[in-house]
Scaffold this motif. Structure first.
Motif, PDB file in Angstrom:
ATOM      1  N   GLU A 204      34.244   1.471 -15.027  1.00 16.80           N
ATOM      2  CA  GLU A 204      34.927   2.640 -15.601  1.00 16.80           C
ATOM      3  C   GLU A 204      35.871   2.171 -16.702  1.00 16.80           C
ATOM      4  N   ARG A 206      36.498   2.784 -21.211  1.00 16.09           N
ATOM      5  CA  ARG A 206      36.139   3.555 -22.404  1.00 16.09           C
ATOM      6  C   ARG A 206      35.391   2.638 -23.374  1.00 16.09           C
ATOM      7  N   LEU A 227      32.028   7.019 -24.116  1.00 18.39           N
ATOM      8  CA  LEU A 227      31.839   7.275 -22.689  1.00 18.39           C
ATOM      9  C   LEU A 227      32.938   6.544 -21.921  1.00 18.39           C
ATOM     10  N   TYR A 228      33.131   6.953 -20.664  1.00 19.10           N
ATOM     11  CA  TYR A 228      34.236   6.401 -19.888  1.00 19.10           C
ATOM     12  C   TYR A 228      33.788   5.691 -18.607  1.00 19.10           C
ATOM     13  N   GLY A 229      32.512   5.404 -18.512  1.00 14.97           N
ATOM     14  CA  GLY A 229      32.036   4.663 -17.348  1.00 14.97           C
ATOM     15  C   GLY A 229      30.531   4.658 -17.245  1.00 14.97           C
ATOM     16  N   TYR A 230      30.011   3.727 -16.429  1.00 14.73           N
ATOM     17  CA  TYR A 230      28.570   3.631 -16.195  1.00 14.73           C
ATOM     18  C   TYR A 230      28.353   2.752 -14.966  1.00 14.73           C
ATOM     19  N   SER A 267      24.944   6.200 -17.359  1.00 15.68           N
ATOM     20  CA  SER A 267      26.202   6.936 -17.301  1.00 15.68           C
ATOM     21  C   SER A 267      25.941   8.287 -16.656  1.00 15.68           C
ATOM     22  N   ARG A 272      33.196  13.624 -15.895  1.00 19.41           N
ATOM     23  CA  ARG A 272      33.861  12.424 -15.374  1.00 19.41           C
ATOM     24  C   ARG A 272      33.803  11.282 -16.380  1.00 19.41           C
ATOM     25  N   TRP A 273      32.573  10.932 -16.841  1.00 18.53           N
ATOM     26  CA  TRP A 273      32.405   9.846 -17.784  1.00 18.53           C
ATOM     27  C   TRP A 273      31.978  10.348 -19.168  1.00 18.53           C
TER      28      TRP A 273
END
Length: 583
Positions: A204, A206, A227-230, A267, A272-273
Motif C-alpha cells: 500500500e 502511492r 494508485l495507492y496499493g496492489y 490493484s 481504496r486503491w
C-alpha cells in the motif's frame, strides 16, 4: 483459478520477500483423538499443516513436530523438493496419549531453527487449553528465542485454565494468539499464520503505473492517475505486462490461455486503491477495452467470423469492414479444422454489403477452429486481413428441450406399467421402494444337457459292448455292500475253473447211469445158486447200496431174491457193462 492467470501468487524476489523457516509444534495428546464430523482433531491439525506447506515459496522450509509427553515425530525440514512425500506422512498422523509438554516441544523447535540459515524464523504451537503441561522454563526460553529473531505464535484449542497462559506466551514471543473450540478451524488459522510471516504481499504505497509496451487495452490511453496499493505477484514466462508498478511488479498482465485469453489486474477498481481512477475520464475506456480484448471482440475494422448450425449444415458468416466501409470485393478464404484434426476448405461468397457466407458439413460433435483471411496479394491498405473463430457442435437438438412434458411422462408410465408420482415426501420414498416384480429371466439349459450326455456316453457304450452275467451282478452287489458302513457283505461261493466243473458234471452223469443199472440188477431174479449173493460192483459205493436197499422195503435180503437165469443176467444192462469193461 491461478492456473489460468498470467501471474503467480508467489514472488521469487528474496530481497523483498526473504526465505522463511517455520516450525509447527502440534499437540498429539489423547484429546486429539476425539472426532469432529467423523474426522479426528489430529487429522484436522495435519490438514492445516498441509495447507500451510502449500502456501510456502520454493525457497521456504517448514518442519512439523508432534508432541505429547515428548517430541514424537519430526517431519522436515520440508522444501519444494520433498513436499509431496511430507504431505503423505502428515496425513497419516494419529493421536497419542497424555498431555502436551510445551517446553519439550519448543526446545525441539529451537533446535531445528538453529540449523536454518533463512532470515525469517517462526514457531507455531498448538496446545490444549485444558491440558498444557511442563510450563516451567517456557517464558525464559521464549525470551531467548525472541533475542535470536524468532517469533512465537500460540493456538489454544478449547477453553481451559491454560488458555490465558498460552495467550501471555504469544505476546511474549511477539507473535499472535488464536483461540478456537473447533478443530475444523485449524486449517484456516495455520493459513493466516503462514501468510502473515511470509511478509505482507499487499503493498500500500502511492505510485504511478509505468507502461512497458503497447497493448490493445491501452489504445488511446497515454497517461493514468496514481494508485495507492496492489498485491505483489510474479508474471509468467509467456505473459505480457504492459503496465508495471514502481517496484517492477506486474500491474496489468495478459496472456493466451488455451483458446481464450486471460487478464490480471493486481490493484483494485474501488476507492481504496483507485480512488483517483474512479473519477478519471479514461476509467470506462480502460475497462471497456480490457473486457473486449478478453472476450476476443473485433476492433472497429477488419474481419469478424461466426458460425451457426442449420439442419445438419454449419453456415460460416464473415463480416468485412475497413475504415468504417463495408468491403464486398475481397477474395476471402476459409479453413475449418475439425475435432479430429481434419481440415475443410470453405468457399465464401458475398451475400450482402460487407458480408460473406459459406457452408461446411460437421464431421461430429466437438470443437471446430475456423480461420479466415484474404488471399495472397489481396491486401487492404498494405495489411492482410485475418481472423479466427471457434465453434462447438453439441449434442442433438432434442437435448436442448428444457420444458417439461407431463403428458409424455404419463404415457411412458402407462406404457411400461409404471405409475405417476407427485412431488412430496411420500413420492420420494416411493421412488426407491423395492416393490416391483422382477421379470422372468431365461437361461439356456443346453450346457447342462451336453454335460449329462457326456456322462452317459461311457455307460451307453458299456451296456452295448459288455455282457453281464448273474455272477457279475452279484459281485457288483457285494462290492457296493462292502462300501456301506455297518453292512457285512455276503460270502460268495468261490468260483471253480471251467475245466473242473465239466469233469464234475461228467462224473455225476456216470454215477447216475451206474445207479440206474444197479437198480435194474436188484429188481431181476438172481442166476447164482441159492444162498449166494452177487458180488457188488467195484464202482458201486456202499452208501449208494444202502440207500437203494432202504428205498425198497419189500426186498429184505438179496439172498431171498429169486435167482436169475444166465440169459436174463446176460441181457441186463449191468451184465453188458461188466462185459464191456472186462472185454
Amino acid at each position: 483459478l491461478e492456473e489460468a492467470l498470467p501471474v503467480t501468487m508467489q514472488i521469487d524476489d528474496q530481497e523483498r520477500f526473504p526465505a522463511v523457516s517455520m516450525v509447527l509444534v502440534i499437540d498429539r495428546s489423547g484429546s486429539m483423538g476425539e472426532r469432529e464430523g467423523g474426522v479426528t482433531k489430529i487429522q484436522l491439525a495435519a490438514e492445516g499443516a498441509v495447507r500451510a506447506l502449500e502456501l510456502l515459496n520454493d525457497f521456504d522450509e517448514m518442519t512439523l513436530i508432534t508432541v505429547d509427553e515428548a517430541p514424537d515425530e519430526i517431519i522436515g525440514p520440508v522444501t519444494a523438493a520433498n513436499r509431496d512425500e511430507a504431505i503423505n506422512r502428515m496425513r497419516e498422523l494419529g493421536a497419542g496419549g497424555g498431555g502436551i509438554f510445551v517446553r519439550a516441544g519448543m526446545e525441539a523447535a529451537a533446535e531445528v531453527l538453529a540449523n536454518s540459515d533463512n532470515p525469517v524464523k517462526h514457531i507455531i504451537v498448538l496446545a490444549d487449553g485444558a491440558d498444557s503441561e511442563q510450563k516451567e522454563g517456557v517464558p525464559e526460553l521464549i525470551e531467548q528465542l525472541t533475542a535470536d529473531g524468532i517469533t512465537v505464535s500460540m493456538v489454544s484449542i478449547g477453553a481451559g485454565p491454560d488458555t490465558p497462559w498460552l495467550q501471555k506466551m504469544a505476546e511474549l514471543g511477539g507473535g499472535r494468539f488464536h483461540f478456537t473450540d473447533q478443530a475444523a478451524n485449524l486449517p484456516q488459522i495455520f493459513t493466516q499464520e503462514t501468510v502473515a510471516i511470509q511478509r505482507n504481499y499487499v503493498i500500500e504505497e502511492r505510485f504511478f503505473p509505468t507502461q512497458t509496451a503497447p497493448h490493445p487495452i491501452l489504445t488511446g490511453i497515454t497517461a493514468t492517475p496514481p494508485l495507492y496499493g496492489y498485491v505483489g505477484t510474479s508474471d509468467r514466462a509467456t505473459a505480457r505486462t504492459p503496465l508495471v508498478t514502481h517496484l517492477g511488479d506486474p500491474l496489468l498482465a495478459t496472456w493466451q490461455y488455451g483458446l481464450g485469453r486471460s487478464v490480471a489486474w493486481t490493484s483494485d477498481a474501488t476507492t481504496r486503491w483507485a480512488r483517483e481512477w474512479v473519477d478519471w475520464d479514461g476509467f470506462a475506456t480502460f475497462w471497456n477495452q480490457a473486457v473486449r480484448w478478453a472476450f476476443g471482440a473485433r476492433p472497429a475494422g477488419g474481419l469478424a467470423a461466426s458460425v451457426r448450425y442449420d439442419d445438419g449444415t454449419a453456415v460460416l458468416t464473415v463480416d468485412a469492414q475497413v475504415d468504417g466501409q463495408y468491403r464486398s470485393d475481397l477474395d476471402l478464404t476459409a479453413n475449418v479444422v475439425g475435432p479430429a484434426g481434419e481440415t475443410q476448405a470453405v468457399e465464401l461468397r458475398p451475400v450482402a454489403p460487407g458480408r460473406y457466407e459459406g457452408t461446411f458439413t460437421p464431421t461430429g460433435e466437438g470443437a471446430y477452429f475456423v480461420g479466415v483471411g484474404t488471399a495472397a496479394g489481396d491486401d487492404v491498405a498494405g495489411d492482410a486481413l485475418q481472423t479466427t473463430a471457434g465453434w462447438v457442435l453439441g449434442y442433438s437438438p432434442e437435448y436442448a428441450a428444457l420444458d417439461d412434458n407431463p403428458a409424455l411422462l404419463a404415457s411412458l408410465a402407462q406404457t411400461t406399467g409404471g405409475r405417476t408420482l407427485t412431488v412430496g415426501d411420500d413420492a420420494m420414498a416411493a421412488v426407491f421402494a423395492h416393490d416391483l416384480a422382477a421379470p422372468p429371466a431365461r437361461q439356456p439349459i443346453w450346457p447342462w444337457l451336453t454335460l449329462v450326455a457326456a456322462l452317459l456316453l461311457p455307460l451307453d457304450v458299456a451296456a452295448r459292448r459288455l455282457q453281464m452275467t448273474r455272477r457279475d451282478w452279484a459281485r457288483a452287489e457285494q462290492w457296493l455292500r462292502s462300501r456301506i458302513p455297518g453292512r457285512r457283505p455276503p460270502v460268495m461261493e468261490p468260483e471253480r475253473p471251467a475245466g473242473m466243473a465239466q469233469l464234475l458234471r461228467a462224473k455225476e452223469k456216470t454215477a447216475g447211469e451206474l445207479r440206474a443199472a444197479d437198480d435194474d440188477l436188484r429188481t431181476m431174479p438172481a442166476a447164482s445158486p441159492a444162498g449166494s449173493a452177487p458180488s457188488p460192483s467195484m464202482d458201486q459205493k456202499p452208501a449208494d447200496t444202502r440207500a437203494d436197499t432202504e428205498s425198497r422195503p419189500e426186498v429184505e435180503n438179496l439172498a431171498d431174491a429169486p435167482p436169475r437165469t444166465a440169459a436174463e443176467e446176460e441181457g441186463t444192462l449191468a451184465a453188458r457193462l461188466r462185459k464191456r469193461r472186462g472185454g
